[in-house]
Write an enzyme that holds these catalytic residues in place. Structure first.
Site, PDB file in Angstrom:
ATOM      1  N   GLY A  52       0.789  -1.230   0.000  1.00 42.24           N
ATOM      2  CA  GLY A  52       0.000   0.000   0.000  1.00 42.24           C
ATOM      3  C   GLY A  52       0.821   1.279   0.000  1.00 42.24           C
ATOM      4  N   ASP A  65       0.031   3.306   4.078  1.00 42.97           N
ATOM      5  CA  ASP A  65      -1.043   3.985   3.356  1.00 42.97           C
ATOM      6  C   ASP A  65      -2.121   4.513   4.293  1.00 42.97           C
ATOM      7  OD1 ASP A  65      -1.825   1.392   4.008  1.00 42.97           O
ATOM      8  OD2 ASP A  65      -2.432   0.833   1.985  1.00 42.97           O
ATOM      9  N   ASP A  87      -5.917   2.222  10.243  1.00 42.62           N
ATOM     10  CA  ASP A  87      -7.305   1.772  10.386  1.00 42.62           C
ATOM     11  C   ASP A  87      -7.516   1.370  11.848  1.00 42.62           C
ATOM     12  OD1 ASP A  87      -9.877   0.989   9.614  1.00 42.62           O
ATOM     13  OD2 ASP A  87      -9.246  -0.991   8.984  1.00 42.62           O
ATOM     14  N   LYS A 100      -8.275   6.719   9.311  1.00 37.52           N
ATOM     15  CA  LYS A 100      -9.724   6.533   9.301  1.00 37.52           C
ATOM     16  C   LYS A 100     -10.306   6.854  10.659  1.00 37.52           C
ATOM     17  CE  LYS A 100     -10.919   2.942   6.290  1.00 37.52           C
ATOM     18  NZ  LYS A 100     -11.488   1.609   6.049  1.00 37.52           N
ATOM     19  N   PHE A 127     -14.530   2.324   2.984  1.00 37.00           N
ATOM     20  CA  PHE A 127     -13.441   1.549   2.393  1.00 37.00           C
ATOM     21  C   PHE A 127     -12.937   2.284   1.153  1.00 37.00           C
ATOM     22  CE2 PHE A 127     -11.037  -1.725   0.343  1.00 37.00           C
ATOM     23  CZ  PHE A 127     -10.450  -2.373   1.419  1.00 37.00           C
ATOM     24  N   VAL A 128     -11.674   2.665   1.175  1.00 30.89           N
ATOM     25  CA  VAL A 128     -11.122   3.478   0.098  1.00 30.89           C
ATOM     26  C   VAL A 128     -10.059   2.722  -0.697  1.00 30.89           C
ATOM     27  CG1 VAL A 128     -11.621   5.726   1.140  1.00 30.89           C
ATOM     28  CG2 VAL A 128      -9.486   4.553   1.714  1.00 30.89           C
ATOM     29  N   ASP A 168      -5.716  -0.829  -2.017  1.00 30.64           N
ATOM     30  CA  ASP A 168      -6.319  -1.829  -2.891  1.00 30.64           C
ATOM     31  C   ASP A 168      -7.550  -2.477  -2.296  1.00 30.64           C
ATOM     32  OD1 ASP A 168      -4.825  -3.301  -0.841  1.00 30.64           O
ATOM     33  OD2 ASP A 168      -5.389  -5.064  -1.997  1.00 30.64           O
ATOM     34  N   ARG A 204      -4.945  -0.106  -7.127  1.00 30.87           N
ATOM     35  CA  ARG A 204      -3.789   0.564  -6.513  1.00 30.87           C
ATOM     36  C   ARG A 204      -3.244   1.674  -7.398  1.00 30.87           C
ATOM     37  NH1 ARG A 204      -2.010  -2.409  -2.086  1.00 30.87           N
ATOM     38  NH2 ARG A 204      -2.054  -4.676  -2.256  1.00 30.87           N
TER      39      ARG A 204
HETATM   40  P1  IMP Z   1      -4.863  -1.769  10.569  1.00 33.04           P
HETATM   41  O1  IMP Z   1      -3.891  -2.777  11.079  1.00 33.04           O
HETATM   42  O2  IMP Z   1      -6.273  -2.167  10.881  1.00 33.04           O
HETATM   43  O3  IMP Z   1      -4.559  -0.361  10.971  1.00 33.04           O
HETATM   44  O4  IMP Z   1      -4.856  -1.901   9.003  1.00 33.04           O
HETATM   45  C1  IMP Z   1      -3.977  -1.252   8.199  1.00 33.04           C
HETATM   46  C2  IMP Z   1      -3.996  -1.897   6.831  1.00 33.04           C
HETATM   47  O5  IMP Z   1      -5.307  -2.322   6.440  1.00 33.04           O
HETATM   48  C3  IMP Z   1      -3.567  -0.885   5.803  1.00 33.04           C
HETATM   49  O6  IMP Z   1      -2.170  -0.920   5.611  1.00 33.04           O
HETATM   50  C4  IMP Z   1      -4.331  -1.330   4.577  1.00 33.04           C
HETATM   51  O7  IMP Z   1      -3.566  -2.274   3.880  1.00 33.04           O
HETATM   52  C5  IMP Z   1      -5.567  -2.015   5.100  1.00 33.04           C
HETATM   53  N1  IMP Z   1      -6.758  -1.136   5.031  1.00 33.04           N
HETATM   54  C6  IMP Z   1      -7.434  -0.579   6.051  1.00 33.04           C
HETATM   55  N2  IMP Z   1      -8.449   0.180   5.625  1.00 33.04           N
HETATM   56  C7  IMP Z   1      -8.415   0.116   4.278  1.00 33.04           C
HETATM   57  C8  IMP Z   1      -9.225   0.719   3.226  1.00 33.04           C
HETATM   58  O8  IMP Z   1     -10.173   1.483   3.432  1.00 33.04           O
HETATM   59  N3  IMP Z   1      -8.854   0.410   1.951  1.00 33.04           N
HETATM   60  C9  IMP Z   1      -7.812  -0.401   1.641  1.00 33.04           C
HETATM   61  N4  IMP Z   1      -7.035  -0.972   2.589  1.00 33.04           N
HETATM   62  C10 IMP Z   1      -7.337  -0.713   3.892  1.00 33.04           C
HETATM   63 MG    MG Z   2      -2.552  -2.941   2.470  1.00 35.07          MG
END
Ligand code: IMP
Ligand code: MG
Length: 170
Positions: free
Chosen positions: A38, A94, A97, A125, A146-147, A153, A159
């Site tokens: 990402g 990227d 979340d 987010k 979801f973006v 991706d 991407r």
């Molecule tokens: P976290 O561990 O939940 O913070 O997730 C981070 C990873 O989830 C990011 O590096 C993305 O690869 C993926 N991710 C989270 N939200 C999105 C979204 O809205 N679109 C695409 N990938 C996402």
């Molecule tokens: Mg990712």
């Protein structure tokens, strides 16, 4: 697809982030570590604007599996990472979340002997974070949608888009 952040706005913000980063490190050498895949566009655009002595490396951390919106088990692969002992790391992802990925990867880099780890994300987010984590440099705060695009991706698609768009479920 609904455009959330245009390519122009992204480029303007990446300029600003780069300036903040250069001020923060104040001439100190930095090892930029991107979290694949990402981080692809964000890393490429940001490093070209960072006027500091930098090294660039990558790590893989994936939690989203296949065609699902649900985060699964997190796997970190650091075979591509050079020796980072005593180095100042700027970690790029990227999107923030739940915060689980960045929390785990930062701990991993500290484990490998990094002198410091600062984190820059393109997107954060709102209302999704499950673990407390404060990134040092944030591009944009976005709603809980979801973006895709600009590296982000769904099942490795979208991407390549130069903007960030909202993917409609279904
Ligand atoms: P976290 O561990 O939940 O913070 O997730 C981070 C990873 O989830 C990011 O590096 C993305 O690869 C993926 N991710 C989270 N939200 C999105 C979204 O809205 N679109 C695409 N990938 C996402
Ligand atoms: Mg990712």
């Amino acid at each position: 697809m609904e455009v959330l952040i245009t390519a122009d706005r992204i480029q303007t913000r990446v300029d600003e982030l780069a300036a903040e980063i250069v001020r923060t490190y104040d001439g100190k050498p930095v090892t930029v570590v991107g979290i694949l895949t990402g981080c692809l566009m964000f890393t490429a655009d940001l490093i070209r604007r960072i006027d500091l002595p930098i090294r660039v490396a990558f790590i893989t951390a994936s939690s989203y599996r296949g065609e699902t919106f649900v985060a699964g088990r997190l796997e970190i692969h650091d075979e591509l990472l050079p020796d980072i002992a005593g180095k100042h790391i700027l970690l790029l992802d990227d999107i923030l979340d739940t915060g689980k990925t960045l929390t785990r990867v930062v701990a991993h880099l500290i484990d490998r002997g990094a002198a410091s780890v600062k984190v820059s994300v393109l997107l954060r987010k709102l209302g999704r974070q499950e673990v407390p984590f404060e990134p040092d440099f944030v591009g944009f705060t976005i709603p809980d949608k979801f973006v895709v695009g600009y590296g982000l991706d769904f099942n490795d698609e979208h991407r390549h888009l130069p903007f960030v768009g909202i993917l409609q479920p279904g």
